[in-house]
Design an enzyme around this catalytic site. Structure first.
Site, short mmCIF file in Angstrom:
data_model
loop_
_atom_site.label_atom_id
_atom_site.label_comp_id
_atom_site.label_asym_id
_atom_site.label_seq_id
_atom_site.Cartn_x
_atom_site.Cartn_y
_atom_site.Cartn_z
N GLY A 4 0.84 -1.07 0.02
CA GLY A 4 0.13 0.10 0.06
C GLY A 4 0.97 1.25 -0.13
O GLY A 4 2.01 1.21 -0.76
N CYS A 5 0.40 2.28 0.67
CA CYS A 5 1.22 3.44 1.08
C CYS A 5 2.48 3.33 1.23
O CYS A 5 2.93 2.71 2.37
CB CYS A 5 0.58 4.31 1.89
SG CYS A 5 1.66 5.91 2.27
N PHE A 6 3.38 3.40 0.60
CA PHE A 6 5.07 3.30 0.81
C PHE A 6 5.60 4.03 2.06
O PHE A 6 6.56 3.50 2.49
CB PHE A 6 5.85 3.33 -0.48
CG PHE A 6 6.01 4.56 -1.10
CD1 PHE A 6 5.77 5.79 -0.92
CD2 PHE A 6 6.25 4.42 -2.54
CE1 PHE A 6 5.83 6.97 -1.51
CE2 PHE A 6 6.59 5.52 -3.36
CZ PHE A 6 6.17 6.75 -2.97
N ALA A 62 4.54 1.40 4.80
CA ALA A 62 5.07 0.24 4.64
C ALA A 62 6.57 0.33 5.15
O ALA A 62 6.93 -0.52 5.54
CB ALA A 62 5.12 -0.24 3.21
N TYR A 100 -2.01 11.95 8.37
CA TYR A 100 -2.55 10.92 7.25
C TYR A 100 -2.76 9.58 7.78
O TYR A 100 -3.81 9.10 7.41
CB TYR A 100 -1.22 10.78 6.02
CG TYR A 100 -1.41 9.58 5.42
CD1 TYR A 100 -2.26 9.34 4.61
CD2 TYR A 100 -0.60 8.45 5.91
CE1 TYR A 100 -2.33 8.16 3.79
CE2 TYR A 100 -0.60 7.30 5.16
CZ TYR A 100 -1.34 7.27 4.11
OH TYR A 100 -1.65 6.02 3.18
#
Length: 200
Positions: free
Chosen positions: A34-36, A39, A175
């Site tokens: 997903g969103c690096f 991760a 976020y």
């Protein structure tokens, strides 16, 4: 169930390993979670991991970037010490930082570039990753949608994306909270007493 999982991982590591890895001989692994930003943030605290960078993997064109990476997955390249953590254990840690049951993305980030995957470098890694995926499916009692893929070229992401959570803690946490990542992860991996069914 978690104890059984690690027992299976340990057995697989013994089965696939030809020799104990030499201390200090670092290796790399590539994951899409997903969103690096997240991760990277989640896996870098794993014991045995020495470095994590973010970028793009799984595509066929050259020089992808944040504005133009169609066909690529947001990914991370993890450098780790196999004398501290085995490849199978690293894959298991990765799975426990994502929702592997989502085929379309992760949490609030939905779309092709946010799908999850384990990129394997050789048949041994593929066999170990498939074993972990199977064990995770048994643990969650749901179909696992994380892909197990073959070798890929990893393209480094832009400098402003590297270690984003560390360099921009306020923005990142806003976020992460807004995306509901931690709440959703807890729901995915929560188990009632006895761990026989996935928590609801």
């Amino acid at each position: 169930m978690r104890t059984q999982l690690f027992a299976a991982v340990a057995a697989a590591s013994l089965l696939f390993a030809n020799a104990a890895p030499a201390a200090g001989a670092l290796k790399t692994a590539i994951f899409a979670g997903g969103c690096f930003w997240s991760a990277e943030h989640d896996i870098e605290h794993t014991k045995g991991v020495t470095d994590v960078v973010v970028g793009y993997a799984g595509g066929t064109t050259k020089n992808p970037n944040y504005d133009h990476h169609d066909g690529f997955l947001e990914s991370i390249k993890v450098t780790y010490d196999p004398s501290v953590i085995s490849y199978a254990q690293l894959v298991d840690a990765f799975f426990h930082h994502i929702d592997p049951t989502d085929p379309s993305g992760q949490f609030c980030d939905q779309g092709p570039s946010y799908r999850t995957a384990v990129f394997t470098a050789d048949p041994q890694e593929k066999a170990e990753a498939e074993l972990i995926k199977s064990q995770v499916g048994q643990q969650l009692r749901m179909p696992i949608k994380t892909m197990i893929l073959g070798p890929t070229t990893f393209w480094m992401g832009e400098s402003y994306h590297q270690h984003y959570a560390e360099k921009n803690p306020g923005n990142y946490m806003a976020y992460r909270i807004g995306c509901g990542r931690d709440r959703s992860l807890k729901a995915v991996w929560a188990k009632p007493p006895g761990g026989n069914e996935r928590g609801r």
